[in-house]
Every structure is written in structure tokens, then in C-alpha cells.
Design a protein around this motif. Structure first.
Motif, PDB file in Angstrom:
ATOM      1  N   PRO A  55      -4.888  50.782 -12.807  1.00 54.87           N
ATOM      2  CA  PRO A  55      -3.725  50.466 -13.642  1.00 54.87           C
ATOM      3  C   PRO A  55      -2.975  51.702 -14.147  1.00 54.87           C
ATOM      4  CG  PRO A  55      -5.504  48.974 -14.186  1.00 54.87           C
ATOM      5  CD  PRO A  55      -6.069  49.998 -13.227  1.00 54.87           C
ATOM      6  N   ASP A  56      -3.702  52.745 -14.552  1.00 53.03           N
ATOM      7  CA  ASP A  56      -3.033  53.935 -15.088  1.00 53.03           C
ATOM      8  C   ASP A  56      -2.370  54.784 -14.002  1.00 53.03           C
ATOM      9  OD1 ASP A  56      -5.502  54.794 -14.059  1.00 53.03           O
ATOM     10  OD2 ASP A  56      -5.701  56.383 -15.560  1.00 53.03           O
ATOM     11  N   GLU A  57      -2.625  54.471 -12.728  1.00 50.59           N
ATOM     12  CA  GLU A  57      -2.018  55.202 -11.615  1.00 50.59           C
ATOM     13  C   GLU A  57      -0.774  54.505 -11.054  1.00 50.59           C
ATOM     14  OE1 GLU A  57      -5.683  57.323  -9.333  1.00 50.59           O
ATOM     15  OE2 GLU A  57      -5.625  55.126  -9.184  1.00 50.59           O
ATOM     16  N   MET A  58      -0.453  53.333 -11.584  1.00 50.17           N
ATOM     17  CA  MET A  58       0.646  52.551 -11.011  1.00 50.17           C
ATOM     18  C   MET A  58       1.994  53.284 -11.005  1.00 50.17           C
ATOM     19  SD  MET A  58      -0.974  50.120  -9.764  1.00 50.17           S
ATOM     20  CE  MET A  58       0.491  49.479  -9.029  1.00 50.17           C
ATOM     21  N   ALA A 111       2.621  56.488 -10.714  1.00 47.98           N
ATOM     22  CA  ALA A 111       2.568  57.486  -9.647  1.00 47.98           C
ATOM     23  C   ALA A 111       2.573  56.818  -8.278  1.00 47.98           C
ATOM     24  CB  ALA A 111       1.330  58.374  -9.812  1.00 47.98           C
ATOM     25  N   PHE A 112       1.889  55.695  -8.160  1.00 51.49           N
ATOM     26  CA  PHE A 112       1.862  54.971  -6.891  1.00 51.49           C
ATOM     27  C   PHE A 112       3.256  54.453  -6.537  1.00 51.49           C
ATOM     28  CE2 PHE A 112       1.071  50.944  -4.498  1.00 51.49           C
ATOM     29  CZ  PHE A 112       0.575  51.532  -3.334  1.00 51.49           C
ATOM     30  N   LEU A 113       3.958  53.893  -7.504  1.00 45.53           N
ATOM     31  CA  LEU A 113       5.325  53.418  -7.247  1.00 45.53           C
ATOM     32  C   LEU A 113       6.249  54.574  -6.864  1.00 45.53           C
ATOM     33  CD1 LEU A 113       5.588  50.701 -10.013  1.00 45.53           C
ATOM     34  CD2 LEU A 113       5.922  50.332  -7.551  1.00 45.53           C
ATOM     35  N   ALA A 114       6.061  55.735  -7.477  1.00 42.31           N
ATOM     36  CA  ALA A 114       6.870  56.906  -7.110  1.00 42.31           C
ATOM     37  C   ALA A 114       6.576  57.310  -5.662  1.00 42.31           C
ATOM     38  CB  ALA A 114       6.591  58.063  -8.065  1.00 42.31           C
ATOM     39  N   GLU A 115       5.312  57.224  -5.260  1.00 39.93           N
ATOM     40  CA  GLU A 115       4.962  57.536  -3.873  1.00 39.93           C
ATOM     41  C   GLU A 115       5.614  56.535  -2.910  1.00 39.93           C
ATOM     42  OE1 GLU A 115       0.885  57.297  -1.394  1.00 39.93           O
ATOM     43  OE2 GLU A 115       1.000  58.976  -2.810  1.00 39.93           O
ATOM     44  N   ASP A 118       7.982  46.779   0.984  1.00 37.13           N
ATOM     45  CA  ASP A 118       8.520  45.866  -0.038  1.00 37.13           C
ATOM     46  C   ASP A 118       7.406  45.029  -0.654  1.00 37.13           C
ATOM     47  OD1 ASP A 118      11.140  46.720   0.430  1.00 37.13           O
ATOM     48  OD2 ASP A 118      11.656  44.973   1.668  1.00 37.13           O
ATOM     49  N   ASN A 119       6.510  44.504   0.192  1.00 40.67           N
ATOM     50  CA  ASN A 119       5.396  43.688  -0.303  1.00 40.67           C
ATOM     51  C   ASN A 119       4.464  44.499  -1.199  1.00 40.67           C
ATOM     52  OD1 ASN A 119       6.422  41.595   1.254  1.00 40.67           O
ATOM     53  ND2 ASN A 119       4.981  41.917   2.922  1.00 40.67           N
ATOM     54  N   ILE A 120       4.217  45.737  -0.795  1.00 39.92           N
ATOM     55  CA  ILE A 120       3.347  46.617  -1.582  1.00 39.92           C
ATOM     56  C   ILE A 120       3.992  46.925  -2.933  1.00 39.92           C
ATOM     57  CG2 ILE A 120       2.380  48.956  -1.690  1.00 39.92           C
ATOM     58  CD1 ILE A 120       1.972  48.712   1.407  1.00 39.92           C
ATOM     59  N   VAL A 121       5.271  47.254  -2.926  1.00 37.13           N
ATOM     60  CA  VAL A 121       5.994  47.566  -4.167  1.00 37.13           C
ATOM     61  C   VAL A 121       6.066  46.336  -5.066  1.00 37.13           C
ATOM     62  CG1 VAL A 121       8.274  48.178  -5.092  1.00 37.13           C
ATOM     63  CG2 VAL A 121       7.277  49.512  -3.216  1.00 37.13           C
ATOM     64  N   ASP A 122       6.311  45.176  -4.482  1.00 37.49           N
ATOM     65  CA  ASP A 122       6.359  43.946  -5.268  1.00 37.49           C
ATOM     66  C   ASP A 122       5.016  43.724  -5.981  1.00 37.49           C
ATOM     67  OD1 ASP A 122       7.559  41.389  -6.111  1.00 37.49           O
ATOM     68  OD2 ASP A 122       6.101  40.491  -4.732  1.00 37.49           O
ATOM     69  N   ALA A 123       3.924  43.886  -5.254  1.00 35.06           N
ATOM     70  CA  ALA A 123       2.598  43.727  -5.860  1.00 35.06           C
ATOM     71  C   ALA A 123       2.375  44.779  -6.943  1.00 35.06           C
ATOM     72  CB  ALA A 123       1.514  43.818  -4.788  1.00 35.06           C
ATOM     73  N   ALA A 124       2.786  46.008  -6.681  1.00 32.62           N
ATOM     74  CA  ALA A 124       2.589  47.082  -7.667  1.00 32.62           C
ATOM     75  C   ALA A 124       3.383  46.810  -8.946  1.00 32.62           C
ATOM     76  CB  ALA A 124       2.995  48.426  -7.060  1.00 32.62           C
ATOM     77  N   ARG A 125       4.575  46.288  -8.808  1.00 33.79           N
ATOM     78  CA  ARG A 125       5.378  45.960 -10.001  1.00 33.79           C
ATOM     79  C   ARG A 125       4.763  44.805 -10.785  1.00 33.79           C
ATOM     80  NH1 ARG A 125      11.054  46.737  -6.916  1.00 33.79           N
ATOM     81  NH2 ARG A 125      11.225  48.978  -7.232  1.00 33.79           N
ATOM     82  N   ARG A 126       4.246  43.801 -10.057  1.00 38.45           N
ATOM     83  CA  ARG A 126       3.552  42.695 -10.741  1.00 38.45           C
ATOM     84  C   ARG A 126       2.331  43.230 -11.484  1.00 38.45           C
ATOM     85  NH1 ARG A 126       3.788  40.156  -5.685  1.00 38.45           N
ATOM     86  NH2 ARG A 126       1.526  39.932  -5.660  1.00 38.45           N
ATOM     87  N   ALA A 127       1.599  44.130 -10.854  1.00 41.32           N
ATOM     88  CA  ALA A 127       0.418  44.727 -11.482  1.00 41.32           C
ATOM     89  C   ALA A 127       0.813  45.522 -12.726  1.00 41.32           C
ATOM     90  CB  ALA A 127      -0.312  45.629 -10.485  1.00 41.32           C
ATOM     91  N   LEU A 128       1.857  46.317 -12.611  1.00 38.08           N
ATOM     92  CA  LEU A 128       2.313  47.130 -13.732  1.00 38.08           C
ATOM     93  C   LEU A 128       2.687  46.248 -14.924  1.00 38.08           C
ATOM     94  CD1 LEU A 128       2.949  50.089 -14.550  1.00 38.08           C
ATOM     95  CD2 LEU A 128       5.265  49.705 -13.705  1.00 38.08           C
TER      96      LEU A 128
END
Length: 131
Positions: free
Chosen positions: A64-67, A69-73, A112-122
Motif C-alpha cells: 500500500p505505501d508503494e502505490m 511510486a508504482f503509479l509513477a512507474e 490500463d488494467n494495472i493502473v485501474d487496479a492500482a488506483r482502486r487499491a490506493l
């Protein structure tokens, strides 16, 4: 076999709880061979990516605390889709060769699917797992 991206939340007693994919969303993160052909490829590694290239050797869990940075990547990878797509070889037995533009569209859709999941997680204080 295909890679999937899922949202998880940490459990108070330890471990994680993987959440169901909401209706209208996709968990598709590419074929199994994308571990090395796309996410762990030289073009992605050369960008300085530190999360996605780990898929070449293991499943990827983003805490969770890496989200952020992951979205920036993910944004960095998106900015270089053409370069990444030019690196992809045709998949044997999948029909006529695909253009770099078609490959870029495919990678973009999975991203897009990965980013969508990451935003939901964030939004819920969770993380993502790609496996």
C-alpha cells in the motif's frame, strides 16, 4: 496461462485478502510470456523501472505505501509504449505479424488494467498483486 492484476487489502491478523474484480473492470495483465517479453524486457528495465521488471522472476506484490511510486512507474512505461512495442517479437502461431502500433495498443490496454487496479487499491489503502 495469463497474468492477472488484483487488488488486495492487508488483514489485521496478517496476510492479505484479495478482492473480487469489480464489474466492468478487467484483471488481464498480459500473457505469461509478458513477464519477460514486456514487463521485464530491456526497454522497461532501461527506464529505471523497479516494480514491473520483477515479474521476470517472481509474482509482483506492491505494498500500500508503494502505490504512488508504482503509479509513477506505470506513467513512465506508458510514455514509452512505442519503444517497448518495437522490442516485441511476433508470437508464433498467433496469425499474421502485428505492427508495433498494434503491440503498443495491446500493452497499453493491459497497462490500463494495472493502473485501474492500482488506483482502486490506493483509494482503499490496499496494494496490488500481479501473478
Amino acid at each position: 496461462m495469463s497474468l492477472s492484476v488484483d487488488v488486495y487489502v492487508p488483514r489485521a491478523e496478517g496476510g492479505i485478502e484479495v478482492l473480487d474484480v469489480p464489474p466492468g473492470c478487467s484483471d488481464a495483465a498480459g500473457g505469461e510470456h509478458w513477464r519477460t517479453a514486456v514487463w521485464g524486457s530491456e526497454p522497461v528495465r532501461s527506464l529505471g523501472a523497479r516494480f514491473l521488471p520483477r515479474l521476470a522472476t517472481e509474482d509482483l506484490t506492491v505494498a500500500p505505501d508503494e502505490m504512488p511510486a508504482f503509479l509513477a512507474e506505470c506513467d513512465l512505461v506508458r510514455a514509452h509504449l512505442t519503444r517497448i512495442a518495437e522490442h516485441l517479437d511476433p508470437e508464433p502461431g498467433t496469425g499474421p505479424p502485428r505492427s508495433p502500433s498494434e503491440h503498443a495498443d495491446d500493452v497499453g490496454r493491459r497497462l490500463d488494467n494495472i493502473v485501474d487496479a492500482a488506483r482502486r487499491a490506493l483509494d482503499i489503502g490496499g496494494g496490488v498483486i500481479i501473478w
